[in-house]
Write a protein that holds these residues in place. Sequence first.
Motif, PDB file in Angstrom:
ATOM      1  N   GLN A 172       1.052  -1.386  -0.414  1.00  0.00           N
ATOM      2  CA  GLN A 172       0.018  -0.157  -0.105  1.00  0.00           C
ATOM      3  C   GLN A 172       0.548   1.219   0.167  1.00  0.00           C
ATOM      4  O   GLN A 172       0.435   2.248  -0.305  1.00  0.00           O
TER       5      GLN A 172
ATOM      6  N   SER B 182       2.631   2.146  -3.612  1.00  0.00           N
ATOM      7  CA  SER B 182       1.233   1.874  -4.537  1.00  0.00           C
ATOM      8  C   SER B 182       0.883   3.501  -5.760  1.00  0.00           C
ATOM      9  O   SER B 182       1.551   4.122  -4.525  1.00  0.00           O
TER      10      SER B 182
ATOM     11  N   ARG C 284      -2.099   4.334  -6.816  1.00  0.00           N
ATOM     12  CA  ARG C 284      -2.895   4.505  -6.397  1.00  0.00           C
ATOM     13  C   ARG C 284      -2.789   5.268  -4.933  1.00  0.00           C
ATOM     14  O   ARG C 284      -4.297   5.642  -4.392  1.00  0.00           O
TER      15      ARG C 284
ATOM     16  N   ARG D 100       2.206   8.551  -1.255  1.00  0.00           N
ATOM     17  CA  ARG D 100       3.173   7.446  -1.706  1.00  0.00           C
ATOM     18  C   ARG D 100       4.380   7.758  -1.596  1.00  0.00           C
ATOM     19  O   ARG D 100       4.997   8.225  -0.930  1.00  0.00           O
TER      20      ARG D 100
ATOM     21  N   LYS E 290      -5.434  -4.956  -3.319  1.00  0.00           N
ATOM     22  CA  LYS E 290      -5.942  -4.068  -3.047  1.00  0.00           C
ATOM     23  C   LYS E 290      -7.081  -3.265  -3.328  1.00  0.00           C
ATOM     24  O   LYS E 290      -7.089  -3.170  -4.143  1.00  0.00           O
TER      25      LYS E 290
END
Length: 70
Positions: free
Chosen positions: A40, A43, A45, A49, A70
């Motif tokens: 995570q 990622s 997304r 980050r 995820k």
Amino acid sequence: MSPADPRIEIVHCDEVIGMDESPVDAVRAKKNSSIVVSAQMGSFRAAARRCDVVLSAGNTGACVSAPPCK
């Protein structure tokens, strides 16, 4: 205790994915394992980050499964 290098962050995780566990089932069930949390954090997304590289000596199947789950 903080690391000497400010670029290093230690994140505590309460769960462990064992080497004998089903990778996909473990990733889905153990959201606070180091493998899932590191995926995570790295990622694209993620809102913020926080890492560029993830290394693990743990369950390889879970490492590969974590980002897509995820």
